[in-house]
Motif scaffolding. Structure first.
Motif, mmCIF file in Angstrom:
data_model
loop_
_atom_site.group_PDB
_atom_site.id
_atom_site.type_symbol
_atom_site.label_atom_id
_atom_site.label_comp_id
_atom_site.label_asym_id
_atom_site.label_seq_id
_atom_site.Cartn_x
_atom_site.Cartn_y
_atom_site.Cartn_z
ATOM 1 N N LEU A 150 0.814 -1.218 0.000
ATOM 2 C CA LEU A 150 0.000 0.000 0.000
ATOM 3 C C LEU A 150 0.845 1.265 0.000
ATOM 4 N N LEU A 151 0.231 2.338 -0.506
ATOM 5 C CA LEU A 151 0.801 3.670 -0.319
ATOM 6 C C LEU A 151 0.573 4.055 1.133
ATOM 7 N N PRO A 152 1.568 4.634 1.814
ATOM 8 C CA PRO A 152 1.415 4.898 3.255
ATOM 9 C C PRO A 152 0.389 5.981 3.565
ATOM 10 N N LEU A 153 -0.177 5.905 4.766
ATOM 11 C CA LEU A 153 -1.171 6.887 5.203
ATOM 12 C C LEU A 153 -0.605 8.305 5.167
ATOM 13 N N SER A 154 0.696 8.428 5.369
ATOM 14 C CA SER A 154 1.319 9.756 5.417
ATOM 15 C C SER A 154 1.406 10.421 4.044
ATOM 16 N N THR A 155 1.296 9.633 2.973
ATOM 17 C CA THR A 155 1.358 10.219 1.627
ATOM 18 C C THR A 155 0.222 9.694 0.753
ATOM 19 N N PRO A 156 -0.994 10.235 0.948
ATOM 20 C CA PRO A 156 -2.135 9.791 0.136
ATOM 21 C C PRO A 156 -1.888 10.063 -1.347
ATOM 22 N N PRO A 157 -2.450 9.239 -2.208
ATOM 23 C CA PRO A 157 -2.279 9.467 -3.648
ATOM 24 C C PRO A 157 -3.060 10.698 -4.092
ATOM 25 N N THR A 158 -2.659 11.266 -5.202
ATOM 26 C CA THR A 158 -3.381 12.417 -5.750
ATOM 27 C C THR A 158 -3.744 12.115 -7.200
ATOM 28 N N ALA A 159 -4.726 12.869 -7.708
ATOM 29 C CA ALA A 159 -5.121 12.733 -9.107
ATOM 30 C C ALA A 159 -3.923 13.109 -9.982
ATOM 31 N N PRO A 160 -3.865 12.631 -11.208
ATOM 32 C CA PRO A 160 -4.855 11.807 -11.888
ATOM 33 C C PRO A 160 -4.785 10.334 -11.480
ATOM 34 N N GLY A 161 -5.808 9.584 -11.884
ATOM 35 C CA GLY A 161 -5.854 8.164 -11.589
ATOM 36 C C GLY A 161 -4.899 7.378 -12.473
ATOM 37 N N TRP A 162 -4.643 6.126 -12.066
ATOM 38 C CA TRP A 162 -3.722 5.280 -12.839
ATOM 39 C C TRP A 162 -4.257 4.966 -14.234
ATOM 40 N N ASN A 163 -5.563 5.125 -14.411
ATOM 41 C CA ASN A 163 -6.195 4.856 -15.715
ATOM 42 C C ASN A 163 -6.559 6.156 -16.433
ATOM 43 N N HIS A 164 -5.865 7.248 -16.112
ATOM 44 C CA HIS A 164 -6.220 8.574 -16.627
ATOM 45 C C HIS A 164 -6.207 8.622 -18.164
ATOM 46 N N ALA A 165 -5.213 8.007 -18.781
ATOM 47 C CA ALA A 165 -5.122 8.055 -20.251
ATOM 48 C C ALA A 165 -6.364 7.433 -20.889
ATOM 49 N N ASP A 166 -6.794 6.279 -20.355
ATOM 50 C CA ASP A 166 -8.012 5.616 -20.865
ATOM 51 C C ASP A 166 -9.230 6.512 -20.699
ATOM 52 N N MET A 167 -9.376 7.103 -19.521
ATOM 53 C CA MET A 167 -10.560 7.927 -19.250
ATOM 54 C C MET A 167 -10.543 9.225 -20.054
ATOM 55 N N THR A 168 -9.365 9.742 -20.333
ATOM 56 C CA THR A 168 -9.277 10.965 -21.132
ATOM 57 C C THR A 168 -9.770 10.704 -22.553
ATOM 58 N N GLU A 169 -9.477 9.510 -23.082
ATOM 59 C CA GLU A 169 -9.991 9.153 -24.409
ATOM 60 C C GLU A 169 -11.516 9.141 -24.427
#
Length: 197
Positions: free
Chosen positions: A9-28
């Motif tokens: 997991l990504l640690p609680l101290s550093t939450p992930p930020t946008a964009p999502g890992w599937n951003h390229a797909d969703m942008t299409e």
């Protein structure tokens, strides 16, 4: 098993930020429109066999009716962060007492076709937690063993045509429940982070 999950997991101290890992797909599919923030609780009930808590959405909801989902939803302006959103929504949807939740970390953000950018919060849920579906949103609460999700034979891959494009998809089927769409994609991200794909 839980140790391997926690280490991925990504640690609680550093939450992930946008964009999502599937951003390229969703942008299409969606273009560059703003994604609304949301969060879900990927909660594992503690025990000899850790079990993932999932919901079935009621049939009368406007979006994703009848689908399997994590407890969660849109972030409120009053929410401090994704963790606050995930705990608040879990309390509203399945009556989960936040005192019985131990946050562990995050998965990568995920963008949905409905225009959200979801932050998945992974947590342990105490064995004694009582879960009650809120009838206006949730038809059923059920649990899937982590061991089932980690078994490669239970990950089904298929292709779906959407807006003229063939899209690779994944799903799990457990106890008559079909886990697909965004929920399955976020679980796939967990398996990827664990090196189990």
């Amino acid at each position: 098993m839980m140790d391997a999950l926690i280490n991925a997991l990504l640690p609680l101290s550093t939450p992930p930020t946008a964009p999502g890992w599937n951003h390229a797909d969703m942008t299409e599919l969606l273009g560059h429109s703003k994604r609304e923030p949301a969060a879900v609780l990927v909660g594992f009930r503690e025990g000899v066999q850790p079990r993932l808590v999932l919901t079935v959405r009621t049939d009368h909801l406007q979006a994703h009716a009848g689908q399997v989902a994590f407890p969660g939803g849109r972030s409120d302006p009053a929410d401090d962060d994704a963790l606050t959103t995930a705990l608040r929504e879990s309390e509203e949807e399945i009556g989960l007492d936040r005192a019985l939740v131990m946050p562990l970390g995050y998965l990568d953000c995920f963008e949905t076709i409905s225009g959200f950018c979801i932050t998945p919060v992974v947590a342990k849920i105490a064995t004694e937690a009582q879960l009650y579906p809120a009838p206006d949103e949730v038809a059923e609460v059920f649990e899937v063993p982590l061991a089932f999700l980690l078994e490669p034979a239970n990950l089904r891959r298929y292709t779906m045509e959407f807006r003229g494009r063939h899209r690779p998809m994944v799903e799990f089927v457990h106890g008559g429940h079909r886990i697909w769409g965004a929920t399955a994609a976020m679980l796939f991200n967990l398996l990827q982070r664990m090196g189990r794909t």
